[in-house]
Design a protein around this motif. Structure first.
Motif, mmCIF file in Angstrom:
data_model
loop_
_atom_site.group_PDB
_atom_site.id
_atom_site.type_symbol
_atom_site.label_atom_id
_atom_site.label_comp_id
_atom_site.label_asym_id
_atom_site.label_seq_id
_atom_site.Cartn_x
_atom_site.Cartn_y
_atom_site.Cartn_z
ATOM 1 N N CYS A 75 0.829 -1.207 0.000
ATOM 2 C CA CYS A 75 0.000 0.000 0.000
ATOM 3 C C CYS A 75 0.875 1.274 0.000
ATOM 4 O O CYS A 75 0.594 2.231 -0.732
ATOM 5 C CB CYS A 75 -0.844 -0.064 1.267
ATOM 6 S SG CYS A 75 -2.366 0.761 1.121
ATOM 7 N N ALA A 76 1.935 1.254 0.788
ATOM 8 C CA ALA A 76 2.837 2.411 0.828
ATOM 9 C C ALA A 76 3.570 2.542 -0.508
ATOM 10 O O ALA A 76 3.789 3.660 -1.004
ATOM 11 C CB ALA A 76 3.849 2.262 1.970
ATOM 12 N N GLY A 77 3.923 1.418 -1.111
ATOM 13 C CA GLY A 77 4.604 1.452 -2.413
ATOM 14 C C GLY A 77 3.688 2.038 -3.485
ATOM 15 O O GLY A 77 4.124 2.808 -4.342
ATOM 16 N N ASP A 102 4.441 5.525 -5.503
ATOM 17 C CA ASP A 102 4.589 5.509 -6.958
ATOM 18 C C ASP A 102 3.437 6.208 -7.676
ATOM 19 O O ASP A 102 3.347 6.149 -8.901
ATOM 20 C CB ASP A 102 4.665 4.062 -7.466
ATOM 21 C CG ASP A 102 6.060 3.474 -7.338
ATOM 22 O OD1 ASP A 102 6.837 3.954 -6.494
ATOM 23 O OD2 ASP A 102 6.355 2.515 -8.085
ATOM 24 N N GLY A 103 2.534 6.804 -6.921
ATOM 25 C CA GLY A 103 1.416 7.506 -7.562
ATOM 26 C C GLY A 103 0.346 6.577 -8.107
ATOM 27 O O GLY A 103 -0.443 6.984 -8.957
ATOM 28 N N SER A 104 0.302 5.338 -7.610
ATOM 29 C CA SER A 104 -0.804 4.430 -7.971
ATOM 30 C C SER A 104 -1.926 4.687 -6.951
ATOM 31 O O SER A 104 -2.242 3.840 -6.112
ATOM 32 C CB SER A 104 -0.358 2.966 -7.913
ATOM 33 O OG SER A 104 0.699 2.739 -8.804
ATOM 34 N N LEU A 105 -2.493 5.876 -7.046
ATOM 35 C CA LEU A 105 -3.321 6.368 -5.931
ATOM 36 C C LEU A 105 -4.631 5.606 -5.762
ATOM 37 O O LEU A 105 -5.193 5.571 -4.664
ATOM 38 C CB LEU A 105 -3.588 7.866 -6.089
ATOM 39 C CG LEU A 105 -2.321 8.739 -6.072
ATOM 40 C CD1 LEU A 105 -2.684 10.216 -6.174
ATOM 41 C CD2 LEU A 105 -1.465 8.484 -4.830
ATOM 42 N N ILE A 121 -12.922 7.490 -7.052
ATOM 43 C CA ILE A 121 -12.229 8.752 -6.756
ATOM 44 C C ILE A 121 -12.889 9.892 -7.546
ATOM 45 O O ILE A 121 -13.139 10.973 -7.013
ATOM 46 C CB ILE A 121 -10.717 8.634 -7.055
ATOM 47 C CG1 ILE A 121 -10.066 7.693 -6.028
ATOM 48 C CG2 ILE A 121 -10.038 9.996 -7.031
ATOM 49 C CD1 ILE A 121 -8.621 7.331 -6.312
ATOM 50 N N ALA A 122 -13.216 9.635 -8.816
ATOM 51 C CA ALA A 122 -13.868 10.670 -9.639
ATOM 52 C C ALA A 122 -15.223 11.041 -9.045
ATOM 53 O O ALA A 122 -15.595 12.221 -8.993
ATOM 54 C CB ALA A 122 -14.023 10.175 -11.076
#
Ligand code: NDP
Ligand code: PYC
Length: 339
Positions: A39-41, A45-48, A193-194
């Motif tokens: 999850c932190a990775g 890396d912006g894989s939000l 998210i959208a």
């Protein structure tokens, strides 16, 4: 989740924090560590869509008793190139970790090896499952099915999951080439998210409950469905991923996931396959150079960047500055961790 000024946190500190959140939610220490790193990775890396955004879903699944956060995976040696793992209703990443030593033994023997994981909850990005193998000089291909939220072409009801496929290949002196993509127009997480941000999606990303094309995330989420990427071609990929991840592993198809008796559960229990190939068996030394020849040509032809480049750039920026995390969210996580 609340929006606020970003704070910056180092990767290791975020892993520690998330590990405490997972342990407090009842997972074993080793499962907590694995999920925290994943999850932190993803956040780094912006894989939000598969980073901190997923924490409430993980906790919902744990709290409702839908997933076993202390499951001990059972690894089976079924054929010279074939490893089977029963995740025993636990998370997938610990099951993959449990099967990896045997998988690598088989790879060394055969040049190719496959692991089939079932009864497993995959709620993360898929690239963390393949990238480490490419860093060891291997080619890796993996697929996961999820939960029914994607309609087949021309259909009105969801059948497929968003079903990601990830591929990684080593490069000469560079970070591995990695792509990781859903078989749908978007990941379900990005639709959510959208919706939260009140943003419309590209027209035709999905259908509404009447089967009409729409770019409204709320219509897609409330009785509608996503569509596969690229029409019938993406639909065929989604179909293949269901077959390889579920029929071949003994896991659920996405449409068989039924969490209705576990309110708050969000982690689909399905299956995953991962195939490893030692490229040196095919070329005796020439593989990485051949990959470079191809990638040079792609960039030369005008493609501005390669898949994975955005993630690696964000990873480098995070190593320098820390990972940007919404301040209020960080405080929430600290509270969840009991700090
Ligand atoms: P994207 O469409 O954002 O990206 C797909 C791939 O294309 C990435 O490798 C990306 O690289 C690359 N890419 C994007 N734009 C470009 C470009 N302009 N030029 C070259 N390459 C590009 O991914 P998705 O929305 O389909 O999936 C997002 C995540 O959701 C994935 O990590 C996936 O594993 C996860 N997911 C997980 C599921 C599960 O069941 N666990 C289900 C569905 C999705 P880069 O990353 O560098 O941008
Ligand atoms: O974002 O589509 C998605 C997803 C499904 C399961 C985990 N992530």
């Amino acid at each position: 989740m609340p929006q606020n000024t970003p704070s910056f946190i180092a990767y290791d500190a975020l892993v520690d924090l998330l590990q405490a959140v997972f342990t407090r939610a009842g997972t074993s220490d080793s499962v907590a560590r694995t999920l925290a790193q994943n999850c932190a990775g993803a956040e780094r890396d912006g894989s939000l869509s598969h980073g901190l955004f997923r924490i409430p879903g993980y906790l919902g699944s744990l709290k409702s008793g839908w997933v076993d956060g202390c499951a001990v995976p059972e690894v089976e040696d079924v054929a010279p190139g074939f490893v089977r793992v029963d995740a025993c209703n636990g998370f997938t990443q610990p099951a993959l970790a449990a099967g990896t030593p045997l998988l690598l033994e088989k790879l060394a023997e055969n040049g190719v090896a496959l692991i089939a994981i079932r009864r497993s909850h995959h709620f993360g990005a898929l690239w963390p499952d393949v990238e480490p193998f490419a860093r060891r000089g291997l080619v890796a291909l993996s697929m996961v099915n999820s939960f029914a939220c994607v309609a087949p072409v021309g259909g009105r009801k969801p059948v497929y999951g968003t079903n990601p496929i990830a591929f990684a290949a080593p490069r000469a002196g560079e970070d591995p080439l990695v792509f990781d993509q859903a078989a749908s127009a978007l990941a379900n997480g990005d639709v959510r998210i959208a919706a939260r941000e009140g943003r419309m999606l590209a027209p035709g990303s999905g259908i509404d409950r009447e089967g009409q094309p729409t770019g409204d995330p709320a219509a897609i989420l409330n009785g509608g469905a996503l569509l596969p990427f690229g029409g019938h071609k993406g639909a065929a990929i989604a179909l293949m991923i269901e077959i390889l991840s579920a029929a071949l592993t003994g896991g659920n198809f996405s449409f068989e996931v039924d969490w209705s008796k576990h309110p708050g559960a969000e982690t689909p229990v399905t299956g995953q396959i991962l195939i490893l190939i030692d490229p040196e068996r095919g070329t005796s030394g020439g593989f990485a150079a051949r990959v470079e020849t191809l990638l040079d040509r792609v960039i030369d032809a005008g493609q501005p960047r390669l898949p994975g480049d955005r993630r690696y750039a964000l990873r480098r920026a995070s190593a320098r500055d820390g990972i940007p995390v919404d301040g209020a969210l960080l405080r929430d996580l600290q509270r969840m961790a009991g700090r």
